[in-house]
Design an enzyme around this catalytic site. Sequence first.
Site, PDB file in Angstrom:
ATOM      1  N   ASP A  12       1.081  -1.181   0.016  1.00 31.23           N
ATOM      2  CA  ASP A  12       0.203  -0.280   0.016  1.00 31.23           C
ATOM      3  C   ASP A  12       1.303   1.619  -0.234  1.00 31.23           C
ATOM      4  O   ASP A  12       2.215   1.602  -0.155  1.00 31.23           O
ATOM      5  CB  ASP A  12      -0.822  -0.027   1.399  1.00 31.23           C
ATOM      6  N   SER A  13       0.197   2.192   0.076  1.00 32.13           N
ATOM      7  CA  SER A  13       0.981   4.066  -0.521  1.00 32.13           C
ATOM      8  C   SER A  13       1.497   4.090   1.707  1.00 32.13           C
ATOM      9  O   SER A  13       2.299   5.213   1.993  1.00 32.13           O
ATOM     10  CB  SER A  13       0.158   4.958  -0.178  1.00 32.13           C
ATOM     11  N   CYS A  75      -4.495  -1.445  -2.091  1.00 28.87           N
ATOM     12  CA  CYS A  75      -4.126   0.184  -2.059  1.00 28.87           C
ATOM     13  C   CYS A  75      -5.051  -0.169  -3.447  1.00 28.87           C
ATOM     14  O   CYS A  75      -5.021  -0.635  -4.243  1.00 28.87           O
ATOM     15  CB  CYS A  75      -3.284   0.442  -2.233  1.00 28.87           C
ATOM     16  N   GLU A 154      -2.770   8.617   9.058  1.00 27.87           N
ATOM     17  CA  GLU A 154      -1.049   7.891   8.618  1.00 27.87           C
ATOM     18  C   GLU A 154      -0.015   8.817   9.647  1.00 27.87           C
ATOM     19  O   GLU A 154       0.851   7.966  10.679  1.00 27.87           O
ATOM     20  CB  GLU A 154      -0.264   8.920   6.854  1.00 27.87           C
ATOM     21  N   CYS A 186     -11.187   2.970  -0.135  1.00 36.04           N
ATOM     22  CA  CYS A 186      -9.540   3.617   0.147  1.00 36.04           C
ATOM     23  C   CYS A 186      -9.372   2.648   1.643  1.00 36.04           C
ATOM     24  O   CYS A 186      -9.780   2.576   2.633  1.00 36.04           O
ATOM     25  CB  CYS A 186      -9.339   5.155   0.567  1.00 36.04           C
ATOM     26  N   HIS A 188      -7.623   2.836   3.985  1.00 30.07           N
ATOM     27  CA  HIS A 188      -6.717   3.393   5.236  1.00 30.07           C
ATOM     28  C   HIS A 188      -8.222   3.659   5.600  1.00 30.07           C
ATOM     29  O   HIS A 188      -8.325   4.307   7.376  1.00 30.07           O
ATOM     30  CB  HIS A 188      -6.361   5.052   4.822  1.00 30.07           C
TER      31      HIS A 188
HETATM   32  N1  DGL Z   1      -4.789   3.425   0.858  1.00 29.58           N
HETATM   33  C1  DGL Z   1      -4.534   4.123  -0.336  1.00 29.58           C
HETATM   34  C2  DGL Z   1      -6.035   3.516  -1.288  1.00 29.58           C
HETATM   35  O1  DGL Z   1      -6.892   1.821  -1.293  1.00 29.58           O
HETATM   36  C3  DGL Z   1      -3.850   4.923  -1.414  1.00 29.58           C
HETATM   37  C4  DGL Z   1      -4.640   6.337  -0.465  1.00 29.58           C
HETATM   38  C5  DGL Z   1      -3.174   7.508   0.123  1.00 29.58           C
HETATM   39  O2  DGL Z   1      -2.157   6.602  -0.827  1.00 29.58           O
HETATM   40  O3  DGL Z   1      -3.535   8.009  -1.291  1.00 29.58           O
HETATM   41  O4  DGL Z   1      -6.584   3.410  -2.419  1.00 29.58           O
END
Ligand code: DGL
Length: 274
Positions: A12-13, A75, A154, A186, A188
Amino acid sequence: MSQQNQPIGVFDSGVGGLSVLRAMRGLMPEEPVVYFGDQGHVPYGPRPLEQVRAFSETITRFLLDYGAKLIVVACNTASAAALHYLRDKFPHISFVGMEPALKPAAEHTRSGVVGVLATPATFQGALYASVLERFANGVQILQHTCPGLVGQIEKGDLDGDGTRAILEDALRPMLDQRIDTVVLGCTHYPFVIPLIERIVGESVRVIDPAPAVAKQAKRLLEAQGLKTPAGGRAEVRLYTSGDVDAFISLLPGLLGESGPVHPVTWLDDHRIEK
Ligand code: DGL
């Protein structure tokens, strides 16, 4: 090492993929995992798709160096940017990706209005367009990109005033239009489900795709004879291209377990050095 005992690669990011990893650990704790959080580049959401695709390819190579037997693109943004590309580029390995869960949302909505929260890149990708085309028939879809929300998560700020304000901005107009379902597009965002539920109330269903993705990963491993025999708890190796201590401090709250985190460095020529 037999292929069955090789790790699943997850990336993931940043910490978002830990919501998927948490579901995987609950379902198959015996599976060893190598996790990569690209916190040196987070957030991915506002970046061009080509750039996210290049990051995703580099990370995939890193995970393959570890002998990953399956890769979970935990992600939505990286899936939108790179899933098809990765499958073409690395045909010998299976990928599990994320897409906004519009199918169950459209099947269960009663008001006929569904909210989707995801990053700008996810909404731009062909993957989302195809999900809309296949599943959104007759359902009104309201979208919001929640600017700044990934950054708050984050930082570990899961229910402070700033985080609440971002979610209120996204959800209030949707509630005014009678949504009865919110799709988390997302990885997150599952970490702020308690806050989302406080804002939308009990009558609105919140869909977190992580359990379904974990099940899909398990099914694929079984079908390919790659499943580690059940029993025991395997280790998770965690890597970040960002701040190691910050990552470690978030683990108990987000993953529900701790572990050593290893730093990695990106090189200009798109390699990652351990
Ligand atoms: N967790 C990510 C997603 O599912 C990326 C969020 C990001 O880095 O902008 O899209």
